[in-house]
Design a protein around this motif. Structure first.
Motif: not given
Length: 612
Positions: A449-450, A456-458, A499-504, A559-564
Motif C-alpha cells: 500500500r505504499k 493520501y499524505f499528499n 510522493g516524488l521519491s516513491m513514484l520514481q 498528484a496525491g489523487v493520481c498516486t492513489c
C-alpha cells in the motif's frame, strides 16, 4: 502403518523452490514476468488422499548458463562495492541543486528608495522621478522646489540608470533587473529548467551509443567550463544562454549517474537507492546558504558552485561503468573490461567463492542474450494493454504535478522575504530529506500500500497548504508571519518529496519490460515540459503571498489523487478455490511476494529515470 506414514510425510513435503532467498539476485532474460502461483496437487496413495502443496513458476525458462544473469549472481544485491559506487554517483546531485537554486542568492530582491534609486543626475527642469523609482515623469510646468511636479503629466519614460546601495553585488545590480525588468530574473530561471529538459533528452538518447560513464564525464567537464562562463558573461543574453548550457551538463550527469547505479543494484536496494537519490539534492540545498555567505559578488558564487565538480573528476577512478551496457553495446574488448571490473567488485564484496571457473564464457552468453532482447516499444504501444491508459494518464499527470511542486516550492521561499532566505532554505532542504525517508519507510514496511499511503499524505498536506489565506490579510509581526508561512509550506513540501521519491522508484513497475524505458522517458519528459511553468507561478506573489503557495498545494492534491490511482488492484486467485484450505501458505511466503524482494525479471537496466 509406520511405512505408510513415512511415505505420507515425504509426499506432503514441498519441493525446494527454484528461486530461494540466496538466489534472489538471479535474473531471467525472458521479456515476460512469470507469475508465482501456488498449485494444489492431489495424490492418492494406498487409498489415502494426500494434498501436495508446491509453488511452481508458470512459463519459467530453465535456469541454465544461458539464462542466468551471472553479474547479479556473483555481485549480490548490494555490497561494499555498490555502496561506494552509489555514494560517489549521488554526489553529482549537489552541484545540480546549486545551479538550480543559486538564483535565490545571486539575484535577491531589492527594495526601492532604500536599496536602489533611479539616477537623477540627468533630469531636466520639468522632470521628476516616480515614487517607485521606475519612471521619469515629464511635467507641463516646472518642478516645485520640494521635488513634486506641477501641471499635467506629459510623458512617462522608463528609468534605465540606477544607483544601488547594497553590500552584495547581485545579478540584478549588474544588469539593472529592477522595476519592469524584474521579470527577466524569472526568465533566466526558465532557461535553466529548459536546459534540464534538453539535457535529460540528450543524455537518454546519447546512452544508446555512448556509455553512461562517458556521458557522465563529458557532462562534468563541460559543466565546469560553462559554469565559469555563466558567472562572467558580459551581457544578460549570454548569461542566460550559458546558464541553460550549464543546466544541460547537470542533467547529463544525474541522468547517467542513475543509469549506472540502477544497473549495479537489485531488489529492494535498487528501490532504496532511487528513493534516497534526492537526499543529496537536499544536502546541496542545505549547503548553499553557507557557501554563498563567503562571497559578496554573484559571479564569485558561480565559481563556488562550479569548481567542486572537480572532486567528481578526481573520484572517477572509483566511478564504475554500467556493466550490462558494455556487454550489450560494446565490443570484445569491453567484455574484458566487464570481467575485470566484476572480479574486482566481487573481491571487495568478499564473494569470490561464488565466482565460477567459466565466468568469461558466461559473460559471453549473457552478452548474446542481451543483444537478442526484444526492442523497446513505440510510444503509441504504451497506450495498449490492460489498464495502460489508466496508468499513462495517472503517471503523466501525477509526476508533472510533483515536479512542478518540488521545484516551485523551493524557489517560492523568496516570497517570504530576503532577510529570511538562509533559515528558510535550510528548512526546505531538511524537510525534503524527511520526505525521502518517509517514502523509504512506506516502501520497506508497507510495500503493498505504499503508493496509497503516499497519495493520501499528499492529499491531506495539500489541504493544509491552502490554509495560508486564513491570515494573509492580518497585521501580524513580520517574523511571526514568516514562521506561519513556513509552517504551512513545509507540510506539502514533505509530502511532495515523499510522493516524488516513491513514484520514481515505482515508475517502471507499471509496464512490461519492453515498455519500461519509453514509458519512463515519456513521463519524465512530459513533467519537465510542465516544470517550465514553475518560475512564473512564483511571480504571482505580487498579487498575494498565499496565491503561489495555494497553487502548489492544489497541485499536491492532484498528484496525491493520481498516486492513489496508480495503486495496483488486489489480485484474486479464482482458478484454485482450494487454496483457502491452506491459509498459512500466503502468510509464510508474504515476504517473497513483495515487489521489493521478488527477483527482478529483466536483466537490462534500461530504465533511465532522468529526474532532477
Amino acid at each position: 502403518m509406520q511405512r505408510l506414514q513415512s511415505k505420507s510425510a515425504s509426499t506432503v513435503t514441498a519441493p525446494r523452490s527454484l528461486h530461494s532467498h540466496s538466489d534472489n539476485s538471479i535474473y531471467t532474460l525472458s521479456n515476460q514476468q512469470p507469475p508465482t502461483t501456488p498449485v494444489i496437487r492431489m495424490q492418492q496413495q494406498n487409498g489415502i488422499h494426500l494434498e501436495k502443496v508446491s509453488v511452481v513458476q508458470n512459463n519459467t525458462p530453465e535456469l541454465n548458463a544461458s539464462t542466468i544473469d551471472i553479474i547479479g549472481r556473483v555481485l549480490g544485491d548490494f555490497g561494499i562495492w555498490q555502496l561506494r559506487s552509489v555514494l560517489i554517483l549521488f554526489l553529482c546531485k549537489i552541484p545540480a541543486s546549486w545551479f538550480m537554486a543559486c538564483i535565490i542568492y545571486t539575484a535577491p530582491d531589492l527594495k526601492s528608495t532604500t536599496q536602489y534609486r533611479c539616477d537623477s543626475s540627468d533630469l531636466g527642469a520639468n522632470e521628476t522621478i516616480s515614487g517607485d523609482q521606475c519612471y521619469v515623469v515629464d511635467w507641463s510646468a516646472n518642478v516645485a522646489p520640494n521635488g513634486s511636479g506641477q501641471g499635467e503629466v506629459l510623458s512617462l519614460e522608463t528609468c534605465t540608470d540606477f544607483n544601488y546601495d547594497d553590500v552584495f553585488y547581485s545579478l540584478r545590480m549588474q544588469f539593472n533587473l529592477v522595476c519592469a525588468r524584474h521579470i527577466l530574473v524569472t526568465w533566466t530561471q526558465y532557461w535553466h529548467l529548459f536546459g534540464v529538459l534538453v539535457g535529460g533528452v540528450i543524455g537518454t538518447k546519447a546512452m544508446l551509443k555512448i556509455s553512461p560513464r562517458t556521458v557522465y564525464i563529458i557532462g562534468a567537464v563541460l559543466q565546469i567550463g560553462m559554469g565559469v562562463i555563466t558567472g562572467y558573461a558580459p551581457g544578460l543574453i549570454l548569461h542566460t544562454i550559458f546558464r541553460c548550457l550549464s543546466a544541460v551538463c547537470c542533467a547529463l550527469m544525474f541522468t547517467c549517474s542513475q543509469a549506472i547505479f540502477v544497473d549495479i543494484t537489485t531488489g529492494r536496494y535498487r528501490s532504496g537507492a532511487i528513493i534516497l537519490y534526492d537526499t543529496f539534492w537536499s544536502i546541496g540545498v542545505i549547503l548553499l546558504p553557507g557557501l554563498s555567505s563567503y562571497f559578496k559578488n554573484w559571479s564569485h558564487i558561480y565559481l563556488g558552485i562550479t569548481f567542486p565538480t572537480l572532486i567528481l573528476l578526481l573520484l572517477l577512478q572509483w566511478t564504475p561503468e554500467s556493466p550490462r551496457w558494455l556487454l550489450k553495446h560494446g565490443n570484445n574488448q569491453d567484455v574484458y573490461r566487464v570481467e575485470h571490473m566484476i572480479r574486482k567488485a566481487v573481491d571487495i564484496n568478499e564473494r569470490t567463492f561464488l565466482m565460477p571457473d567459466d565466468f568469461r564464457q558466461q559473460l559471453e552468453k549473457l552478452r548474446e542474450s542481451l543483444r537478442s532482447q526484444k526492442p523497446p516499444a513505440s510510444w503509441l504501444e504504451l497506450w495498449r494493454g490492460p489498464r495502460a491508459i489508466h496508468y499513462m494518464l495517472a503517471a503523466h499527470i501525477g509526476f508533472a504535478c510533483y515536479i512542478v511542486n518540488y521545484m516551485g516550492m523551493l524557489l517560492n521561499i523568496r516570497a517570504f522575504g530576503r532577510d529570511y532566505r538562509v533559515p528558510n532554505t535550510i528548512t526546505m532542504g531538511i524537510v525534503e530529506i524527511i520526505g525521502c525517508f518517509i517514502a523509504l519507510h512506506f516502501a520497506m514496511k508497507h510495500s503493498r500500500r505504499k503508493l496509497m499511503y503516499a497519495g493520501y499524505f499528499n492529499i491531506v498536506a495539500g489541504f493544509v497548504g491552502c490554509l495560508g489565506w486564513t491570515f494573509t490579510g492580518f497585521d501580524l509581526n513580520p517574523d511571526f508571519k514568516v514562521i506561519l508561512w513556513m509552517l504551512i509550506a513545509v507540510v506539502p513540501k514533505i509530502s511532495v518529496s515523499c510522493g516524488l521519491s516513491m513514484l520514481q522508484a515505482c515508475l517502471a513497475d507499471f509496464m512490461p519490460v519492453n515498455k519500461k524505458q519509453p514509458f519512463v522517458f515519456s513521463v519524465v519528459t512530459w513533467a519537465r515540459i510542465w516544470l517550465l511553468t514553475a518560475p512564473f507561478i512564483n511571480v504571482l506573489k505580487i498579487v498575494d503571498t498565499a496565491l503561489p503557495l495555494t497553487i502548489f498545494s492544489v497541485l499536491s492534491v492532484i498528484a496525491g489523487v493520481c498516486t492513489c490511482l496508480l495503486q495496483a488492484p488486489k489480485e484474486k486467485n479464482e482458478a484454485n478455490p482450494s487454496l483457502s484450505r491452506i491459509g498459512g501458505i500466503e502468510e509464510s511466503n508474504k515476504k517473497e511476494h513483495l515487489p521489493l524482494t521478488n527477483a527482478v525479471w529483466t536483466v537490462e537496466s534500461d530504465v533511465y529515470i532522468t529526474h532532477l
